[in-house]
Structures are given as structure tokens and as C-alpha cells.
Design an enzyme around this catalytic site. Structure first.
Site, PDB file in Angstrom:
ATOM      1  N   CYS A  21       0.910  -1.083  -0.007  1.00  0.00           N
ATOM      2  CA  CYS A  21       0.035  -0.161  -0.205  1.00  0.00           C
ATOM      3  C   CYS A  21       0.882   1.403  -0.078  1.00  0.00           C
ATOM      4  O   CYS A  21       0.565   2.261  -0.819  1.00  0.00           O
ATOM      5  CB  CYS A  21      -0.927   0.035   0.970  1.00  0.00           C
ATOM      6  SG  CYS A  21      -1.643  -1.437   1.620  1.00  0.00           S
ATOM      7  N   ARG A  50       5.795 -11.618   6.212  1.00  0.00           N
ATOM      8  CA  ARG A  50       5.331 -11.331   7.569  1.00  0.00           C
ATOM      9  C   ARG A  50       5.978 -12.411   8.367  1.00  0.00           C
ATOM     10  O   ARG A  50       6.110 -13.637   8.172  1.00  0.00           O
ATOM     11  CB  ARG A  50       3.712 -11.984   7.587  1.00  0.00           C
ATOM     12  CG  ARG A  50       2.835 -10.982   6.400  1.00  0.00           C
ATOM     13  CD  ARG A  50       2.576  -9.676   7.039  1.00  0.00           C
ATOM     14  NE  ARG A  50       2.109  -9.064   5.668  1.00  0.00           N
ATOM     15  CZ  ARG A  50       0.661  -8.965   5.346  1.00  0.00           C
ATOM     16  NH1 ARG A  50       0.027  -9.562   5.849  1.00  0.00           N
ATOM     17  NH2 ARG A  50       0.497  -8.229   4.252  1.00  0.00           N
ATOM     18  N   ASP A  70      -2.490  -7.792  -5.583  1.00  0.00           N
ATOM     19  CA  ASP A  70      -2.759  -6.461  -4.747  1.00  0.00           C
ATOM     20  C   ASP A  70      -3.133  -5.538  -5.803  1.00  0.00           C
ATOM     21  O   ASP A  70      -2.521  -5.133  -6.868  1.00  0.00           O
ATOM     22  CB  ASP A  70      -1.673  -6.184  -3.910  1.00  0.00           C
ATOM     23  CG  ASP A  70      -2.203  -5.468  -2.728  1.00  0.00           C
ATOM     24  OD1 ASP A  70      -3.374  -5.072  -2.601  1.00  0.00           O
ATOM     25  OD2 ASP A  70      -1.285  -4.997  -1.789  1.00  0.00           O
ATOM     26  N   HIS A  72      -4.525  -1.010  -5.695  1.00  0.00           N
ATOM     27  CA  HIS A  72      -5.156   0.062  -4.644  1.00  0.00           C
ATOM     28  C   HIS A  72      -5.855   1.055  -5.921  1.00  0.00           C
ATOM     29  O   HIS A  72      -5.339   1.402  -6.724  1.00  0.00           O
ATOM     30  CB  HIS A  72      -4.239   0.923  -4.091  1.00  0.00           C
ATOM     31  CG  HIS A  72      -3.558  -0.125  -2.996  1.00  0.00           C
ATOM     32  ND1 HIS A  72      -2.295  -0.961  -3.328  1.00  0.00           N
ATOM     33  CD2 HIS A  72      -3.927  -0.423  -1.783  1.00  0.00           C
ATOM     34  CE1 HIS A  72      -2.146  -1.440  -2.247  1.00  0.00           C
ATOM     35  NE2 HIS A  72      -3.277  -1.359  -1.415  1.00  0.00           N
ATOM     36  N   HIS A 198      -8.299  -0.894  -1.079  1.00  0.00           N
ATOM     37  CA  HIS A 198      -7.251  -1.896  -1.092  1.00  0.00           C
ATOM     38  C   HIS A 198      -8.147  -3.281  -1.749  1.00  0.00           C
ATOM     39  O   HIS A 198      -9.387  -3.360  -1.067  1.00  0.00           O
ATOM     40  CB  HIS A 198      -6.870  -2.556   0.112  1.00  0.00           C
ATOM     41  CG  HIS A 198      -6.384  -1.337   1.025  1.00  0.00           C
ATOM     42  ND1 HIS A 198      -4.922  -1.340   1.146  1.00  0.00           N
ATOM     43  CD2 HIS A 198      -6.895  -0.526   1.820  1.00  0.00           C
ATOM     44  CE1 HIS A 198      -4.829  -0.152   1.917  1.00  0.00           C
ATOM     45  NE2 HIS A 198      -6.047   0.138   2.400  1.00  0.00           N
TER      46      HIS A 198
HETATM   47 ZN   LIG Z   1      -3.258  -2.243   0.565  1.00  0.00          ZN
END
Ligand SMILES: [Zn+2]
Length: 323
Positions: A21, A50, A70, A72, A198
Site C-alpha cells: 500500500c 510477515r 494486490d 489500490h 485495497h
Molecule cells: Zn493495501
């Protein structure tokens, strides 16, 4: 020299990325944005890390480094509903392509502690509901289960054994746009804050592949089979023909292997069946002379001799239809 030693020597700190992000926000902030530029949609197959505790690591489902599909989306309040509808439509299309027909959908609303203005929460929640209804999806409301920064839609797909898997998530965010102070200029020349969505449709690619393996129990549909065809020459005199077939399959973008080892044909067929290869193409004298292949289809067995050209055409169509 170890990478960390080089880094120390050059006084550089290397860090690993937990999410995509902020980088997309940095791209957004790179220029002054006008309402005319919006919506802006950035997408990335982003590798993130992670530090999951070793006890919770699990196959492909929970790993420490994974790839998110992903995106945005930055848009005006007026564009929010249209954007959400198209994200949902894309999600459904993709899940259908992968053969998932059954899912549970949750709309999670504002928790007690939240960031952002109440009127934006209301607008966002209304838009999420609108989008779900517009694409005729049945959903359940999870009251207060939204993230502190915005409401969200979660889709749990069900595999062939009806086990639910959380994949798609579509989240509104009122926190990051504030913290990074991102803006656009509206029709009247005034600075406005965009809405930020998102969205990850498959979630983690690694995890999704794990779910696919479970769903199909390894018998993937032709279009996503890692190896779609085995070509099995009957004798050593048929190897050249088998390789020629391979080249033709390759020219069509198909994935294949020529099985030239010394085992018997029946042993190779058995092995191909165990490996769940969609098509085994057996070639001997008869096939070579007539430019054909004898086909064994997964789950059906021997379906006879077919002209190579016709076989390529038919399977090509099947792959195009994502079968
Ligand atoms: Zn995000």
C-alpha cells in the site's frame, strides 16, 4: 560476502516489505492529481513478508513470504460504487474461471474504535452494499467486524469438500489517505481527499494454489495443468514422431513432455494416470503413418485415434474456454 555484511559496509539498511500500500500511495503522491485523473488504479503482484510464528506456518496456506495480487484504487466519492461493482464483477469472473461456484460473502461494518469521519463510513458501507446487490450477491453482515480504517467485503470460497477459504478482500481505507495526506483537485479547484480501496482477489497466490490443489485433488482442469500432455512413443522408432508432435504442441503454447524412457508403454500410461495428466498421447506405426495420435483422456481412458491437427484444434478451444 553475505548481503547483510555488504549492507553494513555501505551503511545501507535493507528492510523487508510487509505490504504494498504505501508504495502505491507514493506513486499517487508523485504528481498533483485532478478529479479528471481519477479513478487511478494501481496493481502489482507484490511479494510481501510477515514474520509468522513457526508454529502457525502451514503448507502453502501460511508462509512467511508470499505474493499478493494486490491493487489500490483511488477515486472520488461519486466513483466509489462503479469501482466496487467492477471489482466484484472481476472477482466473480476469476473465481468462476478457477471452478469455484460456492462462496460465503461477509460485509464487515464499523467497529467501536475507528478512524475517519462517520459520514464517510456511512457512504462507504452504503456503496459496498449497493455493489453487492447490483451484482446480485447474497451476503451476511458482520456487525462491527470492519477494520478500524474502513468497512470491507470478504469472500470465503468453498472447495470441493465444502471447506471455506478466505481469499478475496475488498477494503475501504480512511486512515492511510489521511496519514499520507493524499489529495485531488475537484471541479471547483478545491483540494479533496480521495477514497482508497485495497483489493486482493486471490489473496496470496501461494495460498490460492494450495486451495486449488485441494479443490481438484491434483486433477487440474486442462488449462491450468502444469503438464497438459504426455507423448508416449511405442518403440524407439517412434521417438522422432513423438518429438515432432511435441514441437507442434509447443507452437500452440501447450505444456507437454515426451516420455522416451525405456519402461513399457503400459507402465508409462499407469504412471501418467497416477500423475493425473489430462491427456496421454500414444504414438506407434499406425499413428505415425496417418499423422494421428491415440488418446487416453483422464477419467475416460482410451478414446481412440484422432488426427493430430484436429486434436490440437479441439484442445486449444477447450483451453480458451478455461476448461
Ligand atoms: Zn493495501
Amino acid at each position: 560476502m553475505h548481503l547483510s555484511e555488504i549492507a553494513k559496509e555501505e551503511k545501507d539498511d535493507y528492510q523487508i516489505k510487509p505490504m504494498n500500500c504505501p508504495f502505491h500511495i507514493a506513486i499517487y503522491k508523485n504528481s498533483i492529481r485532478s478529479y479528471k485523473n481519477l479513478p487511478l488504479r494501481y496493481t502489482e503482484l507484490g511479494i510481501v513478508y510477515r514474520y509468522e510464528k513457526s508454529g502457525v506456518l502451514h503448507g502453502l496456506a501460511r508462509v512467511r513470504g508470499f505474493t499478493q495480487d494486490d491493487a489500490h484504487i483511488f477515486c472520488t466519492p461519486e466513483q466509489l460504487e462503479t469501482e466496487l461493482v467492477s471489482v466484484l464483477k472481476l472477482t466473480l469472473e476469476i473465481l468462476k474461471d478457477f471452478g469455484f461456484k460456492d462462496y460465503d460473502i461477509y460485509l464487515s461494518t464499523r467497529p467501536e474504535k475507528y478512524a475517519g469521519e462517520l459520514k464517510n463510513w456511512e457512504k462507504a458501507t452504503k456503496s459496498l452494499k449497493y455493489a453487492l446487490e447490483k451484482v446480485k450477491l447474497r451476503y451476511q453482515i458482520d456487525p462491527g467486524e470492519g477494520v478500524f480504517y474502513g468497512p470491507k467485503i470478504d469472500i470465503k470460497i468453498k472447495d470441493s469438500l465444502s471447506r471455506p477459504w478466505q481469499c478475496t478482500t475488498i477494503q475501504l481505507d480512511f486512515n492511510l489517505p489521511d496519514r499520507f495526506n493524499i489529495n485531488y483537485i475537484d471541479e471547483k479547484g478545491k483540494k479533496k481527499r480521495p477514497f482508497m480501496i485495497h483489493r486482493a482477489l486471490l489473496g496470496s497466490i501461494e495460498r490460492f494454489v494450495g486451495i486449488l490443489i485441494e479443490h481438484y485433488a491434483g486433477a487440474f482442469p486442462l488449462w491450468i495443468s502444469p503438464i497438459q500432455f504426455w507423448i508416449i512413443p511405442v518403440g524407439s522408432g517412434h521417438r522422432k514422431y513423438a518429438r515432432e508432435i511435441g514441437e507442434k504442441l509447443e507452437a500452440s503454447g501447450f505444456r507437454y513432455e515426451v516420455k522416451e524412457t525405456a519402461e513399457t508403454v503400459s507402465k508409462k500410461i499407469r504412471e501418467g494416470e497416477i500423475q493425473k495428466i489430462p491427456y496421454l498421447l500414444v504414438v506407434g506405426d499406425k499413428e505415425k503413418q496417418s499423422n494421428s495420435v491415440r488418446i487416453r483422456e483422464r477419467g475416460k481412458g482410451d478414446i481412440g485415434i484422432v488426427k493430430l491437427e484436429n486434436f490440437i484444434k479441439k484442445t486449444g478451444e477447450k483451453i480458451k474456454r478455461k476448461e
